[in-house]
Write an enzyme that holds these catalytic residues in place. Structure first.
Site, PDB file in Angstrom:
ATOM      1  N   TRP A  55       0.823  -1.230   0.000  1.00  0.00           N
ATOM      2  CA  TRP A  55       0.000   0.000   0.000  1.00  0.00           C
ATOM      3  C   TRP A  55       0.850   1.270   0.000  1.00  0.00           C
ATOM      4  O   TRP A  55       1.827   1.360   0.726  1.00  0.00           O
ATOM      5  CB  TRP A  55      -0.862  -0.009   1.260  1.00  0.00           C
ATOM      6  CG  TRP A  55      -1.544   1.279   1.555  1.00  0.00           C
ATOM      7  CD1 TRP A  55      -0.992   2.387   2.163  1.00  0.00           C
ATOM      8  CD2 TRP A  55      -2.898   1.626   1.259  1.00  0.00           C
ATOM      9  NE1 TRP A  55      -1.927   3.388   2.250  1.00  0.00           N
ATOM     10  CE2 TRP A  55      -3.112   2.946   1.713  1.00  0.00           C
ATOM     11  CE3 TRP A  55      -3.963   0.946   0.662  1.00  0.00           C
ATOM     12  CZ2 TRP A  55      -4.335   3.596   1.589  1.00  0.00           C
ATOM     13  CZ3 TRP A  55      -5.183   1.600   0.540  1.00  0.00           C
ATOM     14  CH2 TRP A  55      -5.362   2.905   1.005  1.00  0.00           C
ATOM     15  N   MET A  56       0.445   2.264  -0.794  1.00  0.00           N
ATOM     16  CA  MET A  56       0.999   3.613  -0.630  1.00  0.00           C
ATOM     17  C   MET A  56      -0.137   4.630  -0.559  1.00  0.00           C
ATOM     18  O   MET A  56      -1.187   4.438  -1.164  1.00  0.00           O
ATOM     19  CB  MET A  56       1.950   3.988  -1.763  1.00  0.00           C
ATOM     20  CG  MET A  56       1.309   4.103  -3.120  1.00  0.00           C
ATOM     21  SD  MET A  56       2.243   5.189  -4.225  1.00  0.00           S
ATOM     22  CE  MET A  56       1.888   6.757  -3.466  1.00  0.00           C
ATOM     23  N   ASN A  57       0.110   5.718   0.201  1.00  0.00           N
ATOM     24  CA  ASN A  57      -0.777   6.877   0.084  1.00  0.00           C
ATOM     25  C   ASN A  57       0.056   8.142  -0.081  1.00  0.00           C
ATOM     26  O   ASN A  57       0.865   8.187  -1.024  1.00  0.00           O
ATOM     27  CB  ASN A  57      -1.881   6.918   1.152  1.00  0.00           C
ATOM     28  CG  ASN A  57      -1.463   6.860   2.594  1.00  0.00           C
ATOM     29  OD1 ASN A  57      -1.027   5.833   3.073  1.00  0.00           O
ATOM     30  ND2 ASN A  57      -1.620   7.946   3.319  1.00  0.00           N
ATOM     31  N   ASP A  58      -0.097   9.142   0.721  1.00  0.00           N
ATOM     32  CA  ASP A  58       0.418  10.491   0.420  1.00  0.00           C
ATOM     33  C   ASP A  58       1.890  10.565  -0.006  1.00  0.00           C
ATOM     34  O   ASP A  58       2.745   9.918   0.601  1.00  0.00           O
ATOM     35  CB  ASP A  58       0.341  11.386   1.666  1.00  0.00           C
ATOM     36  CG  ASP A  58      -0.931  11.242   2.452  1.00  0.00           C
ATOM     37  OD1 ASP A  58      -1.839  10.537   2.018  1.00  0.00           O
ATOM     38  OD2 ASP A  58      -0.997  11.847   3.534  1.00  0.00           O
ATOM     39  N   GLN A  74       3.898   7.696   1.970  1.00  0.00           N
ATOM     40  CA  GLN A  74       3.333   6.840   2.995  1.00  0.00           C
ATOM     41  C   GLN A  74       3.250   5.403   2.466  1.00  0.00           C
ATOM     42  O   GLN A  74       2.625   5.169   1.421  1.00  0.00           O
ATOM     43  CB  GLN A  74       1.932   7.334   3.368  1.00  0.00           C
ATOM     44  CG  GLN A  74       1.914   8.688   4.038  1.00  0.00           C
ATOM     45  CD  GLN A  74       2.309   8.588   5.496  1.00  0.00           C
ATOM     46  OE1 GLN A  74       1.516   8.166   6.317  1.00  0.00           O
ATOM     47  NE2 GLN A  74       3.543   8.967   5.820  1.00  0.00           N
ATOM     48  N   TRP A  82      -4.224   0.166   4.192  1.00  0.00           N
ATOM     49  CA  TRP A  82      -3.607   1.229   4.978  1.00  0.00           C
ATOM     50  C   TRP A  82      -3.218   0.729   6.361  1.00  0.00           C
ATOM     51  O   TRP A  82      -3.924  -0.083   6.962  1.00  0.00           O
ATOM     52  CB  TRP A  82      -4.568   2.419   5.105  1.00  0.00           C
ATOM     53  CG  TRP A  82      -3.918   3.559   5.823  1.00  0.00           C
ATOM     54  CD1 TRP A  82      -3.124   4.522   5.280  1.00  0.00           C
ATOM     55  CD2 TRP A  82      -3.958   3.806   7.231  1.00  0.00           C
ATOM     56  NE1 TRP A  82      -2.669   5.369   6.261  1.00  0.00           N
ATOM     57  CE2 TRP A  82      -3.167   4.962   7.471  1.00  0.00           C
ATOM     58  CE3 TRP A  82      -4.567   3.184   8.312  1.00  0.00           C
ATOM     59  CZ2 TRP A  82      -2.981   5.501   8.744  1.00  0.00           C
ATOM     60  CZ3 TRP A  82      -4.380   3.718   9.585  1.00  0.00           C
ATOM     61  CH2 TRP A  82      -3.608   4.870   9.790  1.00  0.00           C
ATOM     62  N   SER A 119       2.510  11.895   7.475  1.00  0.00           N
ATOM     63  CA  SER A 119       3.054  12.769   6.428  1.00  0.00           C
ATOM     64  C   SER A 119       3.847  13.951   6.972  1.00  0.00           C
ATOM     65  O   SER A 119       3.674  14.369   8.114  1.00  0.00           O
ATOM     66  CB  SER A 119       1.906  13.272   5.562  1.00  0.00           C
ATOM     67  OG  SER A 119       1.434  12.187   4.801  1.00  0.00           O
ATOM     68  N   GLU A 255      -6.343  18.122   6.188  1.00  0.00           N
ATOM     69  CA  GLU A 255      -5.135  17.301   6.150  1.00  0.00           C
ATOM     70  C   GLU A 255      -4.170  17.880   5.108  1.00  0.00           C
ATOM     71  O   GLU A 255      -4.565  18.558   4.158  1.00  0.00           O
ATOM     72  CB  GLU A 255      -5.479  15.867   5.757  1.00  0.00           C
ATOM     73  CG  GLU A 255      -6.437  15.189   6.737  1.00  0.00           C
ATOM     74  CD  GLU A 255      -6.697  13.726   6.380  1.00  0.00           C
ATOM     75  OE1 GLU A 255      -6.104  12.858   7.038  1.00  0.00           O
ATOM     76  OE2 GLU A 255      -7.479  13.457   5.457  1.00  0.00           O
TER      77      GLU A 255
HETATM   78  C1  FRU Z   1      -3.936  11.850   4.356  1.00  0.00           C
HETATM   79  C2  FRU Z   1      -3.487  11.276   5.695  1.00  0.00           C
HETATM   80  C3  FRU Z   1      -2.641  12.271   6.455  1.00  0.00           C
HETATM   81  C4  FRU Z   1      -1.793  11.394   7.338  1.00  0.00           C
HETATM   82  C5  FRU Z   1      -1.565  10.197   6.446  1.00  0.00           C
HETATM   83  C6  FRU Z   1      -1.480   8.892   7.183  1.00  0.00           C
HETATM   84  O1  FRU Z   1      -4.230  10.873   3.426  1.00  0.00           O
HETATM   85  O2  FRU Z   1      -4.609  10.863   6.443  1.00  0.00           O
HETATM   86  O3  FRU Z   1      -3.392  13.223   7.168  1.00  0.00           O
HETATM   87  O4  FRU Z   1      -0.594  11.994   7.716  1.00  0.00           O
HETATM   88  O5  FRU Z   1      -2.640  10.147   5.523  1.00  0.00           O
HETATM   89  O6  FRU Z   1      -1.158   7.847   6.320  1.00  0.00           O
END
Ligand code: FRU
Length: 504
Positions: A55-58, A74, A82, A119, A255
């Site tokens: 998984w990746m996010n921000d 992330q 997540w 983040s 965020e």
């Molecule tokens: C946004 C968020 C940020 C947080 C991160 C955690 O997508 O919720 O606020 O730092 O992702 O993965």
């Protein structure tokens, strides 16, 4: 956004998972002994950055250092859902071809980021690349700042410095540089610091908000990145009367704020209620108060939590997280989830509108373009041998409508309609007004990369879509117009940026 990412999947039997997987992906899994292998998954983007698996996010802390772009993000290194947030790391010399690096930040057991490294930003301070990011940990209730309906965590702002020029090893300070929100505030969250230099000081904005009041950015100042003074709110929302267990869903928590100057205009971006908002406005550099005068949605699709940085040639470049829109069971079984958007250049137009274009470097990936003329009764239709394509379609304001469709085995799976006469743009999932600001860039640029479609409309609106029903050799693109006139479209194959879809 945290809440629905937090529900981890129970073990799902493989037959249930396979039933949920789209047909073309199933066919490849069947030819691979039933295994969904990210290196062979036809739904995986081939010229967007994403980790080899999981998984990746921000995007986090983009920075240029010693001749290379470094991008962190992330990452859950243990699952394609997540959780367990680390900072993944990739380097590039052109923002297109990336090399994965070892994980840059991992939670420290017993430390202020024991439950995750959220983040944050990177700057070079006194010649040393430095991160400030949010750590989360379990804590007694009075110290908890993150309540999203399921988790209760304390957020604090942490600092780490690079120990080598490849930015592989990082040394964390063991105590937070900003341990808690301002004493008199009950916040809806306290995370995602953005950092900038102004005059002879460092400034830092933290994503936050208050119940019943709205989201906000808390502004701090420091001389040395270690000792911070809270000043006031840099910007804040207005009460909208909405209530939700997770304050991000009601807009009461902003965020990933991002604050910067470009073309002598100030710009604040933040993510809330599933959207990324851009604002441009006036910044009083004496009082350090920002007053937005214009705003909009940065991307109308599956896009969230972007982060920008200033490239050495002074371009303001933005990356964002492209999320999955398919059911969680499908992406957890696929073994990967999420991708980074193409790098986008941000500028501010004459009337304060944010302008967004893909970086010029994208031209490096272009093969030989096919050009075709489209008129009302002669649409352009082409079978796509592979799903790495850029389609350019000019918009002629004297025309009725322009429609771009993707069809798999004759069935439409995605469309984008620019209804010039009706002043609207529509895709399979969203509808928005046609941007009115005069633009020298009237036209569509649509980037297809397997399951990702990024559509740039006249440099003023962007829609990131996902489609899990595209298949090489099966999918056709069609461009048609209604009304008088003719347009020249340009369809161009793009090179993959890695040999095996793993972006190594
Ligand atoms: C946004 C968020 C940020 C947080 C991160 C955690 O997508 O919720 O606020 O730092 O992702 O993965």
């Amino acid at each position: 956004m945290l809440l629905h990412r937090r529900r981890f999947l129970e073990h799902i039997g493989s037959s249930a998972v396979m039933a949920a997987v789209p047909r073309f992906a199933r066919a490849y899994a069947a030819s691979n002994g039933g295994q969904l292998d990210p290196a062979r998954d036809p739904l995986r983007p081939e010229y967007h950055l994403l980790p080899p698996h999981n998984w990746m996010n921000d995007p986090n802390g983009p920075i240029w250092w010693k001749g290379r772009y470094h991008l962190f993000y992330q990452l859950n290194p243990h699952a394609s859902a997540w959780g367990d947030t680390h900072w993944g790391h990739a380097v590039s010399t052109d923002m297109l071809h990336w090399h994965h690096q070892p994980i840059a930040l991992s939670p420290t057991p017993g430390g202020p980021d024991s439950e995750g490294c959220f983040s944050g930003s990177a700057v070079v301070a006194d010649g040393v690349p430095t991160f400030i990011y949010t750590g989360v940990q379990n804590a007694p209730l009075p110290l908890v700042t993150l309540r999203d309906g399921s988790d209760k965590l304390r957020e604090s702002q942490l600092l780490a410095t690079a120990l080598d020029d490849d930015l592989i090893r990082w040394k964390k300070l063991d105590k937070p540089v900003i341990p808690s929100p301002p004493a008199n505030m009950v916040v809806t969250g306290f995370r995602d610091p953005c950092l900038w230099r102004e005059g002879d000081a460092w400034y830092l904005g933290i994503g936050s908000g208050e119940r019943g009041k709205g989201g906000c950015v808390l502004l701090y100042r420091s001389q040395d990145l270690h000792h911070w003074d809270y000043l006031h709110k840099l910007a804040e929302g207005i009460p909208n009367g909405k209530l939700a267990a997770n304050p991000c869903d009601s807009g009461e928590m902003w965020e990933c704020p991002d604050f910067f100057e470009t073309n002598k205009r100030h710009c604040l971006l933040y993510s809330t209620a599933n959207k990324v908002i851009w604002t441009t406005g006036e910044y009083d550099a004496e009082k350090h108060i920002y007053t937005p005068t214009r705003s909009g949605v940065l991307d109308h699709g599956a896009y969230y939590a972007p982060k920008s940085f200033l490239a050495p040639d002074q371009r303001r470049i933005l990356w964002g997280w492209i999320r999955e829109t398919r059911p969680e069971a499908e992406f957890t079984s696929a073994g990967w989830a999420g991708a980074m958007s193409l790098p986008r250049v941000l500028t501010v137009g004459e009337q304060g509108q944010l302008e967004i274009r893909p970086v010029a470097e994208m031209a490096k990936l272009r093969g030989t373009a096919e050009k075709a003329t489209v008129q009302a009764k002669t649409p352009f239709r082409r079978k796509l041998a592979d799903l790495r394509q850029e389609l350019r379609v000019p918009i002629d304001l004297s025309m009725g409508a322009i429609t771009v469709r993707l069809l798999t085995e004759g069935t439409e799976v995605w469309h984008l309609v620019v209804n010039v006469k009706g002043d609207s743009i529509r895709t399979s999932d969203v509808s928005l007004p046609l941007p009115f600001a005069p633009s020298s860039m009237l036209g569509l640029r649509i980037f297809v990369d397997n399951s990702v479609i990024e559509s740039f409309i006249s440099g003023q609106e962007v829609i990131t879509s996902r489609s899990y029903s595209l298949a090489p050799g099966e999918t056709e693109v069609e461009v048609s117009i209604a009304g008088k006139g003719r347009i020249e479209v340009d369809l161009c194959p793009l090179q993959a940026t890695s040999k095996d879809r793993l972006a190594t």
